[in-house]
Design an enzyme around this catalytic site. Structure first.
Site, PDB file in Angstrom:
ATOM      1  N   PRO A 191      -8.613  18.489   2.203  1.00 28.44           N
ATOM      2  CG  PRO A 191      -8.382  17.433   4.150  1.00 28.44           C
ATOM      3  CD  PRO A 191      -9.560  17.468   2.926  1.00 28.44           C
ATOM      4  CG  ASP A 210      -0.537  22.910 -10.446  1.00 31.49           C
ATOM      5  OD1 ASP A 210       0.458  22.023 -11.186  1.00 31.49           O
ATOM      6  OD2 ASP A 210      -1.049  23.855 -10.894  1.00 31.49           O
ATOM      7  CB  ILE A 258      -1.553  29.475 -10.710  1.00 31.92           C
ATOM      8  CG1 ILE A 258      -1.273  30.240 -11.926  1.00 31.92           C
ATOM      9  CG2 ILE A 258      -1.982  30.440  -9.211  1.00 31.92           C
ATOM     10  CD1 ILE A 258       0.005  31.148 -11.777  1.00 31.92           C
ATOM     11  CD  GLU A 268       3.569   3.590   7.643  1.00 35.33           C
ATOM     12  OE1 GLU A 268       4.216   2.760   8.392  1.00 35.33           O
ATOM     13  OE2 GLU A 268       3.677   4.378   6.774  1.00 35.33           O
TER      14      GLU A 268
END
EC number: 2.2.1.1
Length: 668
Positions: free
Chosen positions: A124, A161, A193, A414
């Site tokens: 993530p 990025d 990209i 948080e």
């Protein structure tokens, strides 16, 4: 920007190309993966792992190693290739060939609990940067406690990025800049990209200016120039601030047709393009074969860290035995023997004092007792210290210039706070905990989920846990949050009913070394229901009878937290009507469901009337009490009013619980 062909290959190129082609071949074999980042960032990784990083593949968990976080976890083959090349024993060429296959040590995204040499699970985007901030904080905190001759290392992160687009990157950057985490160095794979195309289609932020505004040192280099990369890293190590290095790279470097294109981000190159790339970079070795010169160069770089590790071991051995034992205990994660006595002491005080206390205040009382006994605990709050009550008596705040304290002011960040705590736990040597309003656990959720996936001991104190917080209204009143937190695998959710249970839940959280915990605490005062102050931890059972029936039970009432006292009131009403009623306090669904089925059945009992009560939605309760049980709780958002009025308005009352039990008895 540098452009190297097969006619100008250097020894650095050979090492970097070994990364590129292991990544290319593994993605091709799996027919799945992301070759673009490993190809583009190979020069960065080569400089870092052969010239700068302090590590020893033969001792992956050496405490004073530098940490490397691949925040751009989709580029996992970059890291797997480096681990294999540098000599991490378990990351064999066969494991490289098994990339993304079930049971391999090379899953699609890096998983620290699967592969040695992986410091944290990433994937993530943005999580890795914030986790790295926590690792850098842990280094400063432990150095302040044990000295820089024992704790003195850097934390490096490679970010994409996409990592910098995520909002958590700003929270992390602000916190790191404020705390002057000078041993944190983030290398930005600035390839411009994204999956949809050039990054210019969705953003135009000057990232270096953004980080500079947050107190970072910044630099920009050609990401394919090893000398420039090395110079930037050395300058970053000498800085008194965290550093962001923008490394301008070409995604898919070396691919004649796909370099610089989004087409190389997340798809195999294809057989024809692989042949062309091998020719362009002068790589004649077949698939999964690393030429001897490149492998020897990498293995020499990996072995070079042994001297630093042995020098550290010699320094550590010279420290007093008691100090060594304490450091080793903390790094191993074992708890001091004094904890149990502290828990009993706070129970005794609660029973002696009596009275009604909000469980957030109960938690503060517990912290006053246990933090001196467990000095590795480091607390904090997201700008709600006085509301969450997470600062123990005498706790000193951490400041940019003094990390000897044990309380961190995270600010209203948080998500960044939760991820930083993950980094502190992963670093080892500390037990992080922090406070926030329960409704804002939504802001923390991705980091809490990762902590659960990794099995890290991180403790979230979530207060103001229901409509019981009152006038702030539905924006701040959790309704679905208990169910949402309970839905996360390997997260221990505990909602104590009084001070004694709160102490027991803290003990459980500290003893849970392989999962995070969430302590769900009330704003409103709750009566003391438990009057035993022994070493026996009833809450560890997950559920237990807190009030017995006057005879064979005709009704069983089940509740958590603030609703346990309400269930006790309902039981008294039922008993007054001649209905023998028992009450079961459920401190934790997870702990209860882990017990054998026969034990669970005994706790639930066979009373013809069963009613569950919780100031939240029903979701999850059927697994505890069955779908035929009645439920008294919430079916909508809350409202703005005093707490007692809200409980009456939404029908969460002792009278309603008793009425539902009587309804069930009439239907039995």
């Amino acid at each position: 920007m540098s452009s190297r062909t097969s006619d100008s290959v250097t020894s650095h190129d050979r090492l970097a190309n070994a990364i590129r082609f292991l990544a290319i071949d593994a993605v091709e074999a799996a027919n799945s993966g992301h070759p673009g980042l490993p190809m583009g960032a190979a020069d960065i990784a080569t400089v870092l792992f052969t010239k700068v990083l302090k590590y020893d593949p033969s001792r992956p968990f050496w405490p004073d190693r530098d940490r490397f976080v691949l925040s751009a976890g989709h580029g996992s083959m970059l890291l797997y290739s480096v681990l294999h090349l540098a000599g991490y024993e378990k990351v064999t060429i066969d494991e490289i060939k098994r990339f993304r296959q079930l049971g391999s040590l090379t899953p699609g995204h890096p998983e620290n609990f699967v592969t040695e040499g992986i410091e944290t699970t990433t994937g993530p985007l943005g999580q890795g940067i914030a986790t790295a901030v926590g690792m850098a904080m842990a280094e400063r905190l432990l150095a302040a406690r044990f000295g820089s001759d024992v704790v003195d290392h850097y934390t490096y992160a490679l970010a994409s990025d996409g990592d910098l687009m995520e909002g958590i990157s700003q929270e992390a950057a602000d916190l790191a800049g404020h705390l002057k985490l000078s041993k944190l160095i983030v290398m930005w794979d600035d390839n411009k990209i994204s999956i949809d195309g050039p990054t210019s289609i969705s953003g135009s932020t000057n990232q270096l200016a953004r980080f500079a505004a947050s107190g970072w040192a910044t630099a920009a280099v050609d990401g394919h120039d090893p000398e420039a990369i090395l110079a930037a890293l050395e300058a970053a190590k000498a800085s008194d601030r965290p550093t962001l290095i923008a490394c301008r790279t070409t995604i898919g470097f070396g691919s004649p047709k796909k370099a610089g294109s989004e087409k190389v981000h997340g798809s195999p190159l294809g057989a024809e393009e692989i042949v062309a790339t091998r020719a362009a970079l002068g790589w004649e070795a077949p698939a999964f074969v690393v030429p001897e010169d490149a492998l020897n160069g990498w293995r020499a770089a990996g072995a070079a860290g042994r001297a630093a590790r042995e020098a550290w071991e010699a320094r550590f051995a010279a420290r007093p035995a008691e100090e060594r034992a304490e450091f080793e205990r903390r790094v191993a994660g074992t708890l001091p023997a004094a904890l149990e006595g502290a828990i009993v002491a706070v129970k005794e005080k609660a029973v002696k004092d009596g009275g009604a206390v909000a469980t957030r205040k109960s938690s503060e009382m517990v912290l006053d007792f246990i933090t001196p006994a467990v000095p590795e605990m480091v607390g904090g709050s997201a700008d709600l210290t006085g509301s969450n009550n997470t600062k123990a008596k005498g706790a000193k705040s951490v400041t940019p210039d003094d990390f000897s304290g044990s309380f961190i002011h995270y600010g209203v960040r948080e998500h960044g706070m939760a991820a930083a705590m993950n980094g502190m736990a992963l670093h080892k040597g500390l037990i992080p905990f922090s406070g926030g309003f329960m409704v804002f656990s939504d802001y923390c959720r991705p980091a809490i989920r990762l902590a659960a996936l990794m099995g890290e001991r991180v403790i979230h104190v979530l207060t103001h846990d229901s409509i019981g917080l009152g006038e702030d209204g539905p924006t701040h009143q959790p309704v679905e949050h208990l169910a949402a937190l309970r839905a996360i695998p390997n997260l221990l959710v505990m909602r104590p009913c009084d001070t004694v249970e709160t102490a027991e839940c803290w003990q459980i959280a500290l003893q849970s070394t392989d999962r995070p915990s969430a302590l769900i605490l009330s704003r409103q005062n709750l009566p003391l229901l438990r009057t035993d102050a022994t070493a026996v931890n009833r809450s560890a059972e997950g559920a237990y009878e807190i009030l017995a029936a006057s005879g064979p039970a005709q009704a069983s009432l089940f509740a958590t937290g603030s609703e346990v006292s309400l269930a006790v009131e309902a039981a008294k009403l039922l008993e007054a009507q001649g209905v023998p009623t028992r009450v079961v306090s459920i401190s934790s669904f997870e702990l209860f469901l882990e017990r054998p089925a026969a034990e669970r059945a005994k706790v639930i009992g066979d009373a013809p009337a069963k009613v569950a009560v919780e100031a939240a939605i029903r979701m999850g309760w059927d697994a505890i009490v069955g779908s035929n049980a009645a439920f008294v709780g919430m079916t909508s958002f809350g409202a703005s009013a005093p707490a007692k009025e809200l409980y009456a308005h939404f029908g969460i009352t002792a009278q309603q619980v008793a009425a539902r039990a009587l309804d069930q008895l009439r239907q039995a």
